[in-house]
Design a protein around this motif. Structure first.
Motif, PDB file in Angstrom:
ATOM      1  N   LYS A   2       0.841  -1.195   0.000  1.00 39.06           N
ATOM      2  CA  LYS A   2       0.000   0.000   0.000  1.00 39.06           C
ATOM      3  C   LYS A   2       0.875   1.244   0.000  1.00 39.06           C
ATOM      4  O   LYS A   2       1.750   1.409   0.858  1.00 39.06           O
ATOM      5  CB  LYS A   2      -0.905   0.004   1.232  1.00 39.06           C
ATOM      6  N   LEU A  24       2.617   7.665  -8.133  1.00 40.37           N
ATOM      7  CA  LEU A  24       1.595   6.656  -7.877  1.00 40.37           C
ATOM      8  C   LEU A  24       1.270   5.848  -9.133  1.00 40.37           C
ATOM      9  O   LEU A  24       0.973   4.648  -9.044  1.00 40.37           O
ATOM     10  CB  LEU A  24       0.332   7.317  -7.332  1.00 40.37           C
ATOM     11  N   GLU A  25       1.334   6.476 -10.286  1.00 37.78           N
ATOM     12  CA  GLU A  25       1.137   5.740 -11.531  1.00 37.78           C
ATOM     13  C   GLU A  25       2.204   4.667 -11.694  1.00 37.78           C
ATOM     14  O   GLU A  25       1.915   3.533 -12.110  1.00 37.78           O
ATOM     15  CB  GLU A  25       1.166   6.696 -12.728  1.00 37.78           C
ATOM     16  N   ALA A  28       1.431   1.902  -9.170  1.00 36.23           N
ATOM     17  CA  ALA A  28       0.278   1.112  -9.602  1.00 36.23           C
ATOM     18  C   ALA A  28       0.649   0.189 -10.763  1.00 36.23           C
ATOM     19  O   ALA A  28       0.118  -0.925 -10.880  1.00 36.23           O
ATOM     20  CB  ALA A  28      -0.874   2.027  -9.999  1.00 36.23           C
ATOM     21  N   GLY A  31       1.731  -3.086  -9.622  1.00 38.74           N
ATOM     22  CA  GLY A  31       0.781  -3.881  -8.868  1.00 38.74           C
ATOM     23  C   GLY A  31       0.479  -3.416  -7.463  1.00 38.74           C
ATOM     24  O   GLY A  31      -0.233  -4.103  -6.726  1.00 38.74           O
ATOM     25  N   HIS A  32       0.982  -2.249  -7.059  1.00 41.32           N
ATOM     26  CA  HIS A  32       0.750  -1.788  -5.701  1.00 41.32           C
ATOM     27  C   HIS A  32      -0.571  -1.022  -5.588  1.00 41.32           C
ATOM     28  O   HIS A  32      -1.031  -0.384  -6.542  1.00 41.32           O
ATOM     29  CB  HIS A  32       1.906  -0.890  -5.238  1.00 41.32           C
ATOM     30  N   GLU A  33      -1.164  -1.071  -4.412  1.00 39.44           N
ATOM     31  CA  GLU A  33      -2.361  -0.296  -4.105  1.00 39.44           C
ATOM     32  C   GLU A  33      -1.933   1.143  -3.802  1.00 39.44           C
ATOM     33  O   GLU A  33      -1.012   1.362  -3.017  1.00 39.44           O
ATOM     34  CB  GLU A  33      -3.066  -0.894  -2.897  1.00 39.44           C
ATOM     35  N   THR A  34      -2.592   2.117  -4.398  1.00 41.49           N
ATOM     36  CA  THR A  34      -2.176   3.511  -4.236  1.00 41.49           C
ATOM     37  C   THR A  34      -3.336   4.394  -3.802  1.00 41.49           C
ATOM     38  O   THR A  34      -4.503   4.121  -4.116  1.00 41.49           O
ATOM     39  CB  THR A  34      -1.579   4.077  -5.542  1.00 41.49           C
ATOM     40  N   GLU A  35      -2.995   5.462  -3.095  1.00 40.46           N
ATOM     41  CA  GLU A  35      -3.989   6.447  -2.666  1.00 40.46           C
ATOM     42  C   GLU A  35      -3.325   7.817  -2.569  1.00 40.46           C
ATOM     43  O   GLU A  35      -2.255   7.950  -1.973  1.00 40.46           O
ATOM     44  CB  GLU A  35      -4.591   6.074  -1.317  1.00 40.46           C
ATOM     45  N   GLN A  36      -3.961   8.813  -3.155  1.00 41.50           N
ATOM     46  CA  GLN A  36      -3.479  10.190  -3.080  1.00 41.50           C
ATOM     47  C   GLN A  36      -4.357  10.969  -2.108  1.00 41.50           C
ATOM     48  O   GLN A  36      -5.578  11.007  -2.265  1.00 41.50           O
ATOM     49  CB  GLN A  36      -3.485  10.855  -4.465  1.00 41.50           C
ATOM     50  N   HIS A 183       7.905   8.787 -11.657  1.00 43.23           N
ATOM     51  CA  HIS A 183       7.268   7.554 -12.119  1.00 43.23           C
ATOM     52  C   HIS A 183       8.188   6.356 -11.888  1.00 43.23           C
ATOM     53  O   HIS A 183       7.746   5.307 -11.399  1.00 43.23           O
ATOM     54  CB  HIS A 183       6.926   7.687 -13.602  1.00 43.23           C
ATOM     55  N   ARG A 187       7.877   2.930  -9.426  1.00 44.38           N
ATOM     56  CA  ARG A 187       8.058   1.543  -9.855  1.00 44.38           C
ATOM     57  C   ARG A 187       9.076   0.812  -8.977  1.00 44.38           C
ATOM     58  O   ARG A 187       8.993  -0.410  -8.815  1.00 44.38           O
ATOM     59  CB  ARG A 187       8.508   1.500 -11.318  1.00 44.38           C
TER      60      ARG A 187
END
Length: 222
Positions: A2, A24-25, A28, A31-36, A183, A187
């Motif tokens: 996360k 976050l892009e 994601a 494969g990670h869960e992201t939240e801004q 970016h 990653r």
């Protein structure tokens, strides 16, 4: 994993938010869960005097969204991204208030202090800075504060990404391509090596050897 990005600008759609979105892009995409998260929507008050505003149960008496942000989102994250514009050679007021108010929740008097400290510790930390000024020394105060903050709470700080720009979204025009750097950092959030050597650190002669550094006992003073 996360990944939570704390966007600390008072301006919606600004450069630090753009850097955070790019990171976050990247996260994601692997494969990670992201939240801004926009701190301006959750942190609306400064730290008070805990002796007067702490409730009888030990909890913080300030009634904005800080508590839910911290307990539900921040301490449950595996990586925390601190995204801030450069204000007067320091972090924004929103991010400073976020740091200051941790005091209440890490105090022994708070019933969840152990949970908060354990949740903060061990997370990967990324720092994104948007600044109008390209002078390298301009951001050193922010970098130093995050170095000491993450060291204190037990987080692993990755190298910062700095984007140069002033008007909204102008970092996209920075020839150094900070959006691409953010970016790529997203990653590599959990793959990038974080090293902090001491004199007694055992380490291979090759920087990119798979062997991890570890501490050896200090030399005897006898």
């Amino acid at each position: 994993m996360k990944v939570v990005a704390l966007c600390a600008s008072a301006r919606p759609g600004g450069n630090s938010e753009l850097l955070a979105a790019s990171l976050l892009e990247g996260a994601a995409a692997t494969g990670h869960e992201t939240e801004q998260v926009h701190l301006r929507e959750h942190v609306t008050a400064l730290l008070g005097d805990c002796r007067t505003c702490r409730r009888a149960d030990g909890c913080c008496g300030i009634g904005d969204g800080y508590e839910r942000l911290l307990l539900d989102t921040v301490i449950t994250a595996d990586a925390i991204v601190y995204a801030t514009p450069l204000y007067w050679y320091g972090v924004s007021g929103q991010l400073k208030a976020f740091f200051d108010r941790l005091f209440c929740y890490t105090s022994d008097e708070h019933p969840q202090s152990a949970e908060v400290m354990a949740g903060l510790a061990g997370a990967r930390a990324a720092l994104l800075i948007s600044a109008e000024e390209s002078y390298p020394g301009a951001v050193l105060g922010v970098v130093h504060q995050l170095q000491e903050f993450t060291r204190y709470v037990g987080q692993e700080l990755l190298p910062p990404v700095v984007g140069i720009g002033n008007s909204r979204r102008e970092v996209a025009r920075d020839p150094a391509k900070p959006l691409d750097a953010a970016h790529q950092l997203g990653r590599r959030l959990f793959d990038a090596r974080v090293t902090d050597y001491r004199m007694q650190t055992l380490r291979p002669s090759s920087v990119w050897s798979p062997r991890s550094g570890h501490l050896k006992p200090p030399p005897s003073m006898c």
